[in-house]
Design a protein around this motif. Structure first.
Motif, PDB file in Angstrom:
ATOM      1  N   TYR A  41      -1.735 -32.231   1.123  1.00 22.27           N
ATOM      2  CA  TYR A  41      -0.307 -31.841   1.204  1.00 22.27           C
ATOM      3  C   TYR A  41      -0.058 -30.534   1.927  1.00 22.27           C
ATOM      4  CZ  TYR A  41       0.114 -35.666  -2.328  1.00 22.27           C
ATOM      5  OH  TYR A  41       0.198 -36.865  -2.870  1.00 22.27           O
ATOM      6  N   GLU A  42       0.800 -30.414   2.468  1.00 27.19           N
ATOM      7  CA  GLU A  42       0.953 -29.153   3.113  1.00 27.19           C
ATOM      8  C   GLU A  42       2.342 -28.688   2.655  1.00 27.19           C
ATOM      9  OE1 GLU A  42       1.554 -29.635   7.332  1.00 27.19           O
ATOM     10  OE2 GLU A  42      -0.659 -29.691   7.834  1.00 27.19           O
ATOM     11  N   ASP A  43       2.299 -27.284   1.986  1.00 28.43           N
ATOM     12  CA  ASP A  43       3.376 -26.794   1.467  1.00 28.43           C
ATOM     13  C   ASP A  43       4.202 -25.952   2.653  1.00 28.43           C
ATOM     14  OD1 ASP A  43       4.952 -25.593  -0.080  1.00 28.43           O
ATOM     15  OD2 ASP A  43       3.698 -24.302  -1.405  1.00 28.43           O
ATOM     16  N   ARG A  44       5.239 -26.710   2.931  1.00 29.08           N
ATOM     17  CA  ARG A  44       6.318 -26.062   3.691  1.00 29.08           C
ATOM     18  C   ARG A  44       7.419 -25.537   3.216  1.00 29.08           C
ATOM     19  NH1 ARG A  44       5.930 -30.925   8.525  1.00 29.08           N
ATOM     20  NH2 ARG A  44       3.637 -30.816   8.822  1.00 29.08           N
ATOM     21  N   ARG A  45       7.319 -25.232   1.830  1.00 30.21           N
ATOM     22  CA  ARG A  45       8.643 -24.799   1.107  1.00 30.21           C
ATOM     23  C   ARG A  45       9.086 -23.417   1.660  1.00 30.21           C
ATOM     24  NH1 ARG A  45       6.672 -25.358  -5.029  1.00 30.21           N
ATOM     25  NH2 ARG A  45       4.968 -24.926  -3.964  1.00 30.21           N
ATOM     26  N   ALA A  46       8.217 -22.448   2.198  1.00 27.42           N
ATOM     27  CA  ALA A  46       8.579 -21.259   2.791  1.00 27.42           C
ATOM     28  C   ALA A  46       9.063 -21.617   4.179  1.00 27.42           C
ATOM     29  CB  ALA A  46       7.373 -20.317   2.440  1.00 27.42           C
ATOM     30  N   ILE A  47      10.357 -21.222   4.655  1.00 26.54           N
ATOM     31  CA  ILE A  47      10.979 -21.193   5.989  1.00 26.54           C
ATOM     32  C   ILE A  47      10.924 -19.873   6.352  1.00 26.54           C
ATOM     33  CG2 ILE A  47      12.810 -21.502   7.410  1.00 26.54           C
ATOM     34  CD1 ILE A  47      11.575 -24.134   6.058  1.00 26.54           C
ATOM     35  N   SER A  48      10.114 -19.537   7.605  1.00 29.09           N
ATOM     36  CA  SER A  48       9.737 -18.165   8.020  1.00 29.09           C
ATOM     37  C   SER A  48      11.100 -17.686   9.226  1.00 29.09           C
ATOM     38  CB  SER A  48       8.610 -18.263   8.882  1.00 29.09           C
ATOM     39  OG  SER A  48       7.487 -18.378   7.949  1.00 29.09           O
ATOM     40  N   SER A  60       6.465 -22.733   9.186  1.00 30.69           N
ATOM     41  CA  SER A  60       7.977 -23.713   9.556  1.00 30.69           C
ATOM     42  C   SER A  60       8.989 -22.850   9.545  1.00 30.69           C
ATOM     43  CB  SER A  60       7.759 -24.391   8.165  1.00 30.69           C
ATOM     44  OG  SER A  60       6.650 -25.206   7.951  1.00 30.69           O
ATOM     45  N   SER A  61       9.912 -23.263  10.397  1.00 32.63           N
ATOM     46  CA  SER A  61      11.044 -22.411  10.807  1.00 32.63           C
ATOM     47  C   SER A  61      12.029 -23.457  11.163  1.00 32.63           C
ATOM     48  CB  SER A  61      10.782 -21.547  12.310  1.00 32.63           C
ATOM     49  OG  SER A  61       9.654 -20.561  11.818  1.00 32.63           O
ATOM     50  N   ILE A  62      13.543 -23.183  11.021  1.00 33.95           N
ATOM     51  CA  ILE A  62      14.630 -23.637  11.225  1.00 33.95           C
ATOM     52  C   ILE A  62      15.476 -23.019  12.222  1.00 33.95           C
ATOM     53  CG2 ILE A  62      16.654 -24.846  10.452  1.00 33.95           C
ATOM     54  CD1 ILE A  62      14.614 -25.915   9.012  1.00 33.95           C
ATOM     55  N   VAL A  63      15.402 -23.720  13.619  1.00 37.72           N
ATOM     56  CA  VAL A  63      16.063 -23.202  14.795  1.00 37.72           C
ATOM     57  C   VAL A  63      16.942 -24.033  15.591  1.00 37.72           C
ATOM     58  CG1 VAL A  63      13.808 -22.176  15.004  1.00 37.72           C
ATOM     59  CG2 VAL A  63      14.158 -24.400  16.014  1.00 37.72           C
ATOM     60  N   LEU A 106      15.499 -32.819  22.426  1.00 40.74           N
ATOM     61  CA  LEU A 106      15.743 -31.579  22.305  1.00 40.74           C
ATOM     62  C   LEU A 106      16.875 -31.000  23.177  1.00 40.74           C
ATOM     63  CD1 LEU A 106      12.104 -30.597  22.875  1.00 40.74           C
ATOM     64  CD2 LEU A 106      13.106 -31.064  20.779  1.00 40.74           C
ATOM     65  N   ALA A 107      18.121 -31.502  22.913  1.00 48.16           N
ATOM     66  CA  ALA A 107      19.484 -31.123  23.815  1.00 48.16           C
ATOM     67  C   ALA A 107      19.675 -29.769  23.217  1.00 48.16           C
ATOM     68  CB  ALA A 107      20.585 -32.178  23.288  1.00 48.16           C
ATOM     69  N   PRO A 108      20.290 -29.109  23.911  1.00 48.99           N
ATOM     70  CA  PRO A 108      20.665 -27.659  23.771  1.00 48.99           C
ATOM     71  C   PRO A 108      21.805 -27.557  22.619  1.00 48.99           C
ATOM     72  CG  PRO A 108      20.485 -27.811  26.009  1.00 48.99           C
ATOM     73  CD  PRO A 108      20.328 -29.102  25.589  1.00 48.99           C
ATOM     74  N   GLY A 109      21.625 -26.760  21.591  1.00 50.23           N
ATOM     75  CA  GLY A 109      22.452 -26.733  20.478  1.00 50.23           C
ATOM     76  C   GLY A 109      21.867 -27.494  19.382  1.00 50.23           C
ATOM     77  N   ARG A 110      20.946 -28.352  19.706  1.00 51.49           N
ATOM     78  CA  ARG A 110      20.384 -29.159  18.371  1.00 51.49           C
ATOM     79  C   ARG A 110      19.697 -28.317  17.374  1.00 51.49           C
ATOM     80  NH1 ARG A 110      18.998 -35.210  19.999  1.00 51.49           N
ATOM     81  NH2 ARG A 110      21.345 -35.252  19.778  1.00 51.49           N
ATOM     82  N   SER A 111      19.854 -28.710  16.105  1.00 50.12           N
ATOM     83  CA  SER A 111      19.128 -27.687  15.024  1.00 50.12           C
ATOM     84  C   SER A 111      17.764 -28.741  14.670  1.00 50.12           C
ATOM     85  CB  SER A 111      19.849 -28.138  13.730  1.00 50.12           C
ATOM     86  OG  SER A 111      20.935 -26.895  13.795  1.00 50.12           O
ATOM     87  N   LEU A 112      16.737 -28.039  14.647  1.00 55.89           N
ATOM     88  CA  LEU A 112      15.428 -28.527  14.562  1.00 55.89           C
ATOM     89  C   LEU A 112      14.530 -27.776  13.402  1.00 55.89           C
ATOM     90  CD1 LEU A 112      14.093 -28.559  18.161  1.00 55.89           C
ATOM     91  CD2 LEU A 112      15.286 -30.506  17.215  1.00 55.89           C
ATOM     92  N   GLY A 113      13.681 -28.385  12.886  1.00 56.07           N
ATOM     93  CA  GLY A 113      12.332 -27.842  11.899  1.00 56.07           C
ATOM     94  C   GLY A 113      11.443 -27.983  12.829  1.00 56.07           C
ATOM     95  N   LEU A 114      10.721 -26.765  13.001  1.00 56.47           N
ATOM     96  CA  LEU A 114       9.486 -26.736  13.592  1.00 56.47           C
ATOM     97  C   LEU A 114       8.116 -26.445  12.734  1.00 56.47           C
ATOM     98  CD1 LEU A 114      10.323 -24.945  16.802  1.00 56.47           C
ATOM     99  CD2 LEU A 114      10.093 -27.511  16.556  1.00 56.47           C
ATOM    100  N   HIS A 115       7.266 -26.908  12.674  1.00 58.71           N
ATOM    101  CA  HIS A 115       5.986 -26.461  11.947  1.00 58.71           C
ATOM    102  C   HIS A 115       4.623 -26.552  12.690  1.00 58.71           C
ATOM    103  CE1 HIS A 115       3.443 -26.087   8.209  1.00 58.71           C
ATOM    104  NE2 HIS A 115       2.360 -27.033   9.108  1.00 58.71           N
ATOM    105  N   GLY A 116       4.124 -25.558  12.935  1.00 60.50           N
ATOM    106  CA  GLY A 116       2.722 -25.525  13.717  1.00 60.50           C
ATOM    107  C   GLY A 116       2.254 -24.310  13.588  1.00 60.50           C
TER     108      GLY A 116
END
Length: 685
Positions: A41-48, A60-63, A106-116
Motif C-alpha cells: 500500500y501507499e499512504d497518500r493521506r498527506a496532501i502536500s 501527492s497534491s491536489i491541483v 487535462l483540460a485547463p481549469g480541471r481539478s486533478l490529484g497528482l502522485h509521483g
C-alpha cells in the motif's frame, strides 16, 4: 445476469485482451478479482502544498490545470504531454511520456490529484510521469488523500485500472459474498464481517483497520485448511479393518537384538508409539520426523518386522530407484537369515521379471517390497498389506499418500529427514499423528561446515588427497549435468574432467540420466573405495549411506535450498570420524548469503528448517507448493503461528461435533471447493 462465478470478461472495461492478462494472475472469475489482494500500500493521506514539495521526494497534491501542451519528441519520437498546474501556493509542471489521449483529460481549469516523484527542470519543480486522478465536485478522491492499493500485476495492466475495476466489483458484487464462518466463532474470536474485511483489504481507511481485515482473511484460510485436515483424520478414525499386528513378535525381537547398536531412548519411545498404533485395527497414519542420520530406517525396519510377525506384508516406498536398490540389497542381507523374502519393485524392470514379481507379491510369497511410486500403480496388488512406510514424504504428492488406500487398509508410516517447522507440520501433515527422533546416535560427531571461494579449490584438492589416503570417501555435488549458456553454474561434466585430471581413475560420476545398472556399478565402486571420489548431482541427496564418506563439496551452493544443503551434508559424518562440508560458491543475493551462514551456524536440522522457512517460505521446504496446500493469499505460516493454533483447535472441535459439517453447508462447500481434491475428501463417504 452476472454473478460471482461469471468470467471476468463479462465486466465492463475488461474484454478479451485484459481477461487473458488477468488469467496470468489466476484471475478468471468475478470472485477471483474480489480475492486478488494488494501486495502493498501507499499512504497518500498527506496532501502536500506545491510550495512545500522538494525535488527527489514522492508526494501527492491536489491541483488545477493551467495549460496543456502535447507534442512529439524530435529525438526519441515519443509523445510528451506537459501541463502547468497550480494549487494557489505555487506553479509547477507535470510531464508524461507516451501517454496517448491523456491531453484530452487535462483540460485547463480541471481539478486533478497528482502522485509521483518530483524533480527540477529549468529552475521549475516538475512531477515526472505522475499518477493522475481527475477530481469531480460530487465525488471524493479515490486515489489521493487515502491509503492506496498497489497490486502485483502483469504487462498490460496498470494499478490505476485495477483499482477502478476492483472498486466496481466491490460496489456491485460484494453484497453477494456469503460468510461461511459461524457467527459463534466470529464473535468468540473478535473477527470482523467477511465483506468488510474484503473491502478493507482493497481500500484500508487506516493501518489498524487493515490489520483487523488481514486477521479475518488469514483466519479463514487457515481454518478452511484445518477443517479439511480434521475431516480427513475424522474419517480415518472411523475406518477399521487394518490388520491388528501385535508387538514384540519373534522376528522383531530377534532383529532388534541383532542390531549393531543399542536403540536410543527416542527410537525406543517412537517404536512404542508405532507399535501401539499397529496393534489396533484402526489404520495408523503417523509422521516420523528425524534429522539425517538419526536412525529412522532402523525404526521403520523393526516396524516392518512387526507386520511380518503378524502374517502381513510390508512395503517401503522411496523417491528414487538408486535409493530403492540400495535399501533393497541392504535390507535383504539383514532379513534373509530370518527367512524373510525381500524384493525390489522399480520402473524399467523387464516385462517378464516384473510380471513374475507381481504374481509373487499378490500371492503373499514376498514379505517385504521396496520400491518407488511404482508400488501404487494399478497393477500392483498385495495379499495382505499390513504396513506402508513412505520415506521422504515431501518427494511424493499428498494424493499419492491418499492412493495408498487403494491397496487395502494398511497402517501408514510417513518418514522425513527434512525436519519440519511446527506450523508447517500442522498445515501439511495435520491429519497425521507425529513422532519425533531428536537425539542423534551416540558417538556421532557434528559435521564442520565452511563456505569457500573458487580460489581455494587447489587447497581443497590437497585436503581431499589426504582424506582418500586415509581410506575415506568424498562427494562432489554439482547443480547441473552439462554446461548451458542460460545458467551460471558449474556443470558436472566439467568438474568430473577436472577431478580426473588431478586424481586419475579414483573418480566416479553419477547422475539421473545414467542407466540404473551403470549407477549401481558406480555406487558399488565408490562404497568399496575403488573410486573414492564421487562427482554427482543431487541424485545422492537422500538415503545414500557410506560410513567412510567424510567430505561433501557442494558446488554453486548458493543455488540450493537450505534444507537441501542440510540433506546433502547428512551424506557424510555417518561414521566415527570428523567429517567436513564445503560450500563452494559466491552468493550474489542477501538471501543466498543468509542461507549459507545459517547452515554454517547450526547442525540441528530443526533450526535449519526454521531458518529456511523464514528465508524462502514453506512451499519450497517440503515440495508442497505444487499441490496448493500452503498457497495462501493472506496467511503467513511464520507470522501467524498463534492464529494457526487457534484455527486448528476450533476446526478439530467443530468436526468432532459435526463430522460432515452438515449444519454448516456454506463452510462445507468452502472446504470441498478449496481442498476436496487435494486432500482426497471430495468424493470420500
Amino acid at each position: 445476469m452476472i454473478d460471482l462465478t461469471s468470467p471476468v470478461d463479462c465486466l465492463k472495461g475488461v474484454g478479451k485482451a485484459r481477461s487473458s492478462r488477468l488469467a496470468r494472475l489466476e484471475i478468471e472469475t468475478v470472485e477471483d478479482l474480489l480475492h486478488f489482494y494488494p501486495r502493498r500500500y501507499e499512504d497518500r493521506r498527506a496532501i502536500s502544498k506545491l510550495s512545500e514539495i522538494s525535488p527527489d521526494s514522492v508526494c501527492s497534491s491536489i491541483v488545477k490545470v493551467i495549460s496543456v501542451d502535447s507534442r512529439v519528441s524530435s529525438r526519441k519520437k515519443m509523445i510528451l504531454t506537459e501541463a502547468m498546474v497550480s494549487d494557489g501556493t505555487a506553479l509547477v509542471s507535470a510531464i508524461w511520456f507516451n501517454s496517448r489521449n491523456l491531453a484530452n483529460l487535462l483540460a485547463p481549469g480541471r481539478s486533478l490529484g497528482l502522485h509521483g516523484r518530483v524533480s527540477y527542470k529549468g529552475g521549475l519543480r516538475q512531477f515526472v510521469n505522475p499518477e493522475v486522478e481527475v477530481l469531480w465536485e460530487d465525488r471524493p478522491p479515490r486515489q489521493m488523500g487515502c491509503i492506496v492499493a498497489v497490486y502485483a500485476l502483469t504487462a498490460g495492466l496498470s494499478d490505476q485500472w485495477m483499482r477502478t475495476t476492483v472498486d466496481h466489483v466491490l460496489r456491485d458484487f460484494l453484497c453477494a459474498v456469503d460468510d461461511p464462518i459461524p457467527e459463534s466463532i466470529r464473535s468468540e474470536l473478535g473477527l470482523i464481517d467477511l465483506r468488510l474485511a474484503i473491502e478493507t483489504m482493497h481500500r484500508p481507511p487506516s493501518p489498524e483497520a487493515w490489520r483487523d481485515a488481514r486477521k479475518r482473511l488469514a483466519f479463514d484460510e487457515l481454518f478452511t485448511l484445518q477443517l479439511g485436515l480434521a475431516t480427513v483424520r475424522s474419517r480415518r478414525d472411523k475406518v477399521v479393518g487394518a490388520p491388528a499386528l501385535p508387538c514384540n513378535g519373534p522376528l522383531r525381537s530377534s532383529l532388534e537384538r541383532a542390531l549393531p547398536f543399542a536403540l536410543s531412548s527416542d527410537q525406543s519411545r517412537v517404536l512404542d508409539e508405532i507399535g501401539g498404533d499397529m496393534a489396533s485395527d484402526v489404520p495408523m497414519n503417523r509422521l516420523l520426523q528425524g534429522d539425517v542420520g538419526s536412525g529412522k530406517t532402523a525404526v521403520a525396519l523393526l516396524a516392518m518386522m512387526q507386520a511380518v510377525d503378524g502374517g502381513a506384508q510390508a512395503a517401503l516406498m522411496v523417491p528414487t530407484s538408486v535409493l530403492a536398490q540400495q535399501h533393497g540389497s541392504r535390507i535383504e542381507s539383514m532379513l534373509s537369515p530370518y527367512g524373510v523374502r525381500v524384493e525390489t519393485l522399480i520402473g524399467g524392470l523387464p516385462q517378464g521379471e516384473r510380471r513374475s514379481l507381481l504374481e509373487d507379491i499378490s500371492s503373499g510369497d514376498v514379505n517385504v517390497v521396496i520400491g518407488t511410486h511404482a508400488l501404487i500403480q494399478e497393477d500392483v496388488s498385495f495379499k495382505k498389506l499390513g504396513l506402508v512406510v513412505i520415506d521422504e514424504q515431501h518427494r511424493f504428492g499428498v494424493l499419492q499418500r491418499v492412493a495408498i488406500g487403494t491397496k487395502g487398509v494398511p497402517h501408514v508410516l510417513v518418514m522425513t529427514a527434512t525436519p519440519i517447522p511446527r506450523t508447517l507440520a500442522l498445515s501439511v501433515y495435520g491429519d497425521l499423528s507425529v513422532s519425533v527422533i531428536r537425539t542423534m546416535p551416540k558417538g556421532r560427531i557434528p559435521v564442520k561446515t565452511r563456505v569457500i571461494g573458487e580460489h581455494k579449490v587447489d587447497d581443497l584438492y590437497g585436503f581431499m588427497e589426504k582424506e582418500i589416503g586415509r581410506d575415506r570417501r568424498v562427494f562432489w555435488v554439482c547443480p547441473i549435468i552439462e554446461g548451458s549458456e542460460h545458467l551460471d553454474a558449474g556443470p558436472l561434466e566439467d568438474r568430473f574432467a577436472a577431478l580426473e585430471a588431478r586424481f586419475g581413475d579414483k573418480v566416479g560420476m553419477i547422475h539421473g540420466r545414467m542407466a540404473l545398472s551403470a549407477r549401481q556399478e558406480v555406487m558399488r565402486s565408490f562404497a568399496s573405495g575403488e573410486k573414492p571420489i564421487l562427482a554427482c548431482t543431487t541424485v545422492i541427496e537422500v538415503g545414500v549411506d557410506v560410513p567412510e564418506a567424510t567430505v561433501m563439496v557442494v558446488e554453486n551452493a548458493e543455488r540450493f535450498g537450505l534444507s537441501q544443503l542440510h540433506q546433502l551434508r547428512g551424506r557424510v559424518g555417518r561414521g566415527s570420524e570428523q567429517a567436513w562440508c564445503f560450500l563452494l560458491g559466491k552468493p550474489k543475493t542477501t538471501e543466498g548469503v543468509q542461507r549459507l551462514e545459517a547452515l554454517c551456524r547450526s547442525s540441528d536440522g530443526f533450526a535449519v528448517a526454521e531458518a529456511d522457512m523464514a528465508i524462502r517460505g514453506p512451499g519450497e521446504i517440503c515440495g508442497v507448493r505444487q499441490h496448493g496446500i500452503t498457497d495462501f493469499k493472506v496467511a503467513d505460516l511464520i507470522r501467524d503461528v498463534e492464529l494457526l493454533e487457534t484455527a486448528r483447535e476450533r476446526a478439530f472441535r467443530l468436526v468432532e461435533e459435526d463430522r460432515d459439517l452438515s449444519s454448516f453447508p456454506s463452510l462445507r462447500d468452502a472446504v470441498l471447493r478449496r481442498y476436496g481434491r487435494k486432500l482426497g475428501i471430495a468424493t470420500t463417504a
